[in-house]
Design an enzyme around this catalytic site. Structure first.
Site, PDB file in Angstrom:
ATOM      1  N   ASP A  75     -10.555 -14.395  -8.132  1.00 26.91           N
ATOM      2  CA  ASP A  75      -9.382 -13.577  -7.832  1.00 26.91           C
ATOM      3  C   ASP A  75      -9.246 -12.590  -8.984  1.00 26.91           C
ATOM      4  O   ASP A  75      -8.711 -12.915 -10.040  1.00 26.91           O
ATOM      5  CB  ASP A  75      -8.145 -14.469  -7.707  1.00 26.91           C
ATOM      6  CG  ASP A  75      -6.869 -13.689  -7.447  1.00 26.91           C
ATOM      7  OD1 ASP A  75      -6.912 -12.444  -7.498  1.00 26.91           O
ATOM      8  OD2 ASP A  75      -5.825 -14.330  -7.219  1.00 26.91           O
ATOM      9  N   THR A  79      -5.974  -7.618  -5.424  1.00 29.55           N
ATOM     10  CA  THR A  79      -4.937  -6.686  -5.004  1.00 29.55           C
ATOM     11  C   THR A  79      -5.441  -5.293  -5.338  1.00 29.55           C
ATOM     12  O   THR A  79      -6.512  -5.123  -5.908  1.00 29.55           O
ATOM     13  CB  THR A  79      -3.606  -6.954  -5.742  1.00 29.55           C
ATOM     14  OG1 THR A  79      -3.865  -6.919  -7.156  1.00 29.55           O
ATOM     15  CG2 THR A  79      -3.013  -8.290  -5.367  1.00 29.55           C
ATOM     16  N   LYS A 112      -2.648  -3.062  -9.304  1.00 32.76           N
ATOM     17  CA  LYS A 112      -2.468  -3.354 -10.728  1.00 32.76           C
ATOM     18  C   LYS A 112      -3.339  -2.400 -11.546  1.00 32.76           C
ATOM     19  O   LYS A 112      -3.028  -1.218 -11.633  1.00 32.76           O
ATOM     20  CB  LYS A 112      -2.773  -4.825 -10.985  1.00 32.76           C
ATOM     21  CG  LYS A 112      -1.844  -5.779 -10.205  1.00 32.76           C
ATOM     22  CD  LYS A 112      -2.151  -7.219 -10.505  1.00 32.76           C
ATOM     23  CE  LYS A 112      -1.188  -8.162  -9.792  1.00 32.76           C
ATOM     24  NZ  LYS A 112      -1.582  -8.412  -8.386  1.00 32.76           N
ATOM     25  N   GLU A 155      -4.753  -3.974  15.837  1.00 32.37           N
ATOM     26  CA  GLU A 155      -5.229  -5.357  15.717  1.00 32.37           C
ATOM     27  C   GLU A 155      -6.725  -5.431  16.018  1.00 32.37           C
ATOM     28  O   GLU A 155      -7.217  -4.825  16.963  1.00 32.37           O
ATOM     29  CB  GLU A 155      -4.470  -6.269  16.677  1.00 32.37           C
ATOM     30  CG  GLU A 155      -3.029  -6.508  16.270  1.00 32.37           C
ATOM     31  CD  GLU A 155      -2.301  -7.419  17.243  1.00 32.37           C
ATOM     32  OE1 GLU A 155      -2.809  -7.608  18.363  1.00 32.37           O
ATOM     33  OE2 GLU A 155      -1.233  -7.933  16.890  1.00 32.37           O
ATOM     34  N   ARG A 209       0.179  -1.203  -2.711  1.00 31.94           N
ATOM     35  CA  ARG A 209       0.245  -2.667  -2.672  1.00 31.94           C
ATOM     36  C   ARG A 209      -0.481  -3.166  -1.420  1.00 31.94           C
ATOM     37  O   ARG A 209       0.013  -3.037  -0.303  1.00 31.94           O
ATOM     38  CB  ARG A 209       1.698  -3.147  -2.677  1.00 31.94           C
ATOM     39  CG  ARG A 209       2.385  -2.796  -3.978  1.00 31.94           C
ATOM     40  CD  ARG A 209       3.812  -3.300  -4.059  1.00 31.94           C
ATOM     41  NE  ARG A 209       4.364  -2.944  -5.346  1.00 31.94           N
ATOM     42  CZ  ARG A 209       4.205  -3.624  -6.468  1.00 31.94           C
ATOM     43  NH1 ARG A 209       3.502  -4.739  -6.462  1.00 31.94           N
ATOM     44  NH2 ARG A 209       4.731  -3.214  -7.597  1.00 31.94           N
ATOM     45  N   TYR A 252      -0.765   0.779  15.862  1.00 33.89           N
ATOM     46  CA  TYR A 252      -1.146  -0.625  15.936  1.00 33.89           C
ATOM     47  C   TYR A 252      -2.659  -0.709  16.089  1.00 33.89           C
ATOM     48  O   TYR A 252      -3.239  -0.019  16.928  1.00 33.89           O
ATOM     49  CB  TYR A 252      -0.489  -1.299  17.140  1.00 33.89           C
ATOM     50  CG  TYR A 252       0.331  -2.520  16.790  1.00 33.89           C
ATOM     51  CD1 TYR A 252      -0.222  -3.546  16.047  1.00 33.89           C
ATOM     52  CD2 TYR A 252       1.648  -2.639  17.210  1.00 33.89           C
ATOM     53  CE1 TYR A 252       0.514  -4.674  15.726  1.00 33.89           C
ATOM     54  CE2 TYR A 252       2.401  -3.756  16.892  1.00 33.89           C
ATOM     55  CZ  TYR A 252       1.830  -4.768  16.151  1.00 33.89           C
ATOM     56  OH  TYR A 252       2.565  -5.878  15.829  1.00 33.89           O
TER      57      TYR A 252
END
Length: 479
Positions: free
Chosen positions: A233, A259, A262, A74, A268, A72
């Site tokens: 984008d 992203t 692609k 954060e 991903r 974790y």
């Protein structure tokens, strides 16, 4: 099997229980293992032509299955809400450094947040950080090749109301711009005219089904004339941008999102690039990602992005990007030679938009036939369409099969397979009539479908597979 405690049941001492933490998936969960093996077989023996998909590497997969998934973290590097992040901080900083390097950016002028889980959260984090609720935005309309997160909405005649399809159109006022319905190119004159009236706070360029490059200089002029921020984008073309096979948005845009799976060929995930200047984008966007919208970042994904960005900067990846464009162009030329129509007449990037309206069949039906013959692509709107549910075309991408070492002549063969699939679709439609449900029923047991599927499977299995060795798969292609 579920354990039920009762008086006759005696629990073993905890230390005497079998330790399962080192069991393989095959031992621990044979059913799920089998499903994954089925998916491996599907990927190896089918033609993956969805423009938003690719095959990532073994190195990326090792990151995704690494011990980093346990941590974790954060917050940002060196400002975490948990302890024990000394190593994770280095992983995330390495990813940030490589991201700036891969796109040739000056780290004094550009920063990057690599924590978004994917592209949609990345876009919404930008809106959350830089806009106020109900601010006006303009993005490419979904039927014109835009993305849901750019503000798409519909109108219901039955209910007499506007329907927000994405969260973007729930929280912000959207006026989409469109492509010219004849040429298929973005109608910049319409955008300029409408922006002058609408006065958006942000203009969004980029899309999910546009086969041409972007005129960033024109976008910038329109944005400046109306006091608007400019967001690109570049999710679909990010790998092509990194290798200079597409124009760079960084010279003109305020913020760039992407992203990573692609044309970039990574895991991903998502990234947000922002200008470092007096407007304070860095703090606003970082705060929007966490704590406003997300919890702990997925550091195993961030590691996968980092190792992929290392590959992106190699000569081999640059050669790959060039081949992606060559293959898309070869496929488009083959379809045109067979008498078919493409939106904009061709392509400048990794995809083609095939207009099936002249053949009087919907993209929905053709997609079903392609699925049946082991070709994966997707129905898609083309210029002139009004509905994304029953669009008049399909979107076909070159990234994934180029990764499997296919070249122009192989994509010409793919064009031939698609031609044969369309002939089957037209024949089936004659028998089934107009309804999709009846059309799908007629595909079952079709001898032509079975024959083409076998040819496609044999062809696809003749090319190497990244990420895993087909020799080790549970399921093999029958001779």
């Amino acid at each position: 099997m579920t354990y039920t405690a009762n008086k006759r049941t005696k629990m073993a001492d905890f230390k005497e229980l079998e330790f399962t933490g080192l069991k393989s998936l095959e031992e621990h969960d044979p059913k799920l293992y089998d499903l994954i093996e089925q998916e491996k077989y599907r990927q190896f023996t089918e033609l993956e032509l969805i423009a938003s998909e690719n095959f990532t590497s073994r190195a990326v997969m090792e990151c995704l299955g690494s011990a980093l998934t346990n941590k974790y973290s954060e917050g940002l590097p060196h400002a975490r809400y948990y302890g024990g992040n000394e190593i994770v901080d280095q992983v995330e900083e390495l990813c940030q450094t490589r991201a700036i390097e891969a796109y040739g950016l000056n780290p004094e002028e550009w920063g990057v947040n690599v924590q978004p889980y994917s592209g949609s959260p990345a876009n919404f984090a930008v809106y959350t950080g830089l806009l106020k609720p109900h601010d006006r935005i303009m993005g490419l309309d979904l039927p014109s090749g835009g993305h849901l997160t750019h503000g798409f909405y519909t109108y219901s005649k039955k209910e007499g109301t506007r329907k927000a399809v994405s969260a973007t159109s729930v929280y912000f006022e959207s006026l989409p711009y469109q492509v010219d319905q004849v040429s298929g190119y973005i109608d910049y004159d319409q955008l300029e005219r409408d922006a002058g009236l609408f006065k958006p706070a942000m203009i969004i360029c980029g899309g999910s089904a546009y086969p041409r490059d972007w005129d960033y200089e024109r976008f910038r002029k329109i944005a400046d004339a109306n006091g608007a921020l400019l967001l690109m984008d570049m999710a679909h073309i990010s790998g092509l941008v990194a290798t200079k096979e597409q124009k760079s948005p960084f010279e003109y845009c305020d913020v760039v999102t992407t992203t990573t799976h692609k044309s970039l060929r990574g895991p991903r995930a998502g990234m947000i690039f922002f200008r470092k200047d007096e407007r304070g984008f860095e703090h606003k966007i970082n705060q929007a990602v966490f704590p406003a919208l997300q919890g702990g970042p997925h550091e195993h994904q961030i590691a996968g992005v980092a190792t992929q960005l290392l590959e992106v900067m190699t000569p081999e990846f640059h050669i790959y990007s060039k081949q992606v464009k060559k293959n898309a162009a070869a496929l488009g030329a083959k379809l045109v030679s067979l008498g078919y129509s493409l939106a904009t007449g061709g392509t400048e990037n990794h995809l083609v938009l095939w207009d099936l309206k002249p053949q009087k069949i919907t993209g929905s039906k053709f997609e079903k036939v392609c699925d049946a013959v082991s070709i994966t692509l997707n129905k898609n709107c083309v210029p002139g369409d009004r509905s994304a549910v029953t669009p008049g075309g399909v979107r076909v991408g070159a990234c994934a099969m180029t990764t499997r070492k296919m070249v122009e002549e192989d994509f010409e063969q793919i064009g031939q397979f698609l031609h044969e699939a369309l002939l089957i679709a037209l024949k089936v439609q004659e028998e089934s009539g107009p309804k999709l449900v009846d059309f799908v029923k007629c595909l079952k047991g079709n001898a032509d479908v079975a024959a083409l599927r076998k040819s496609v499977n044999v062809f696809a299995a003749g090319f190497p597979m990244p990420g895993f060795d087909p020799k080790d798969m549970k399921y093999k292609l029958e001779a």
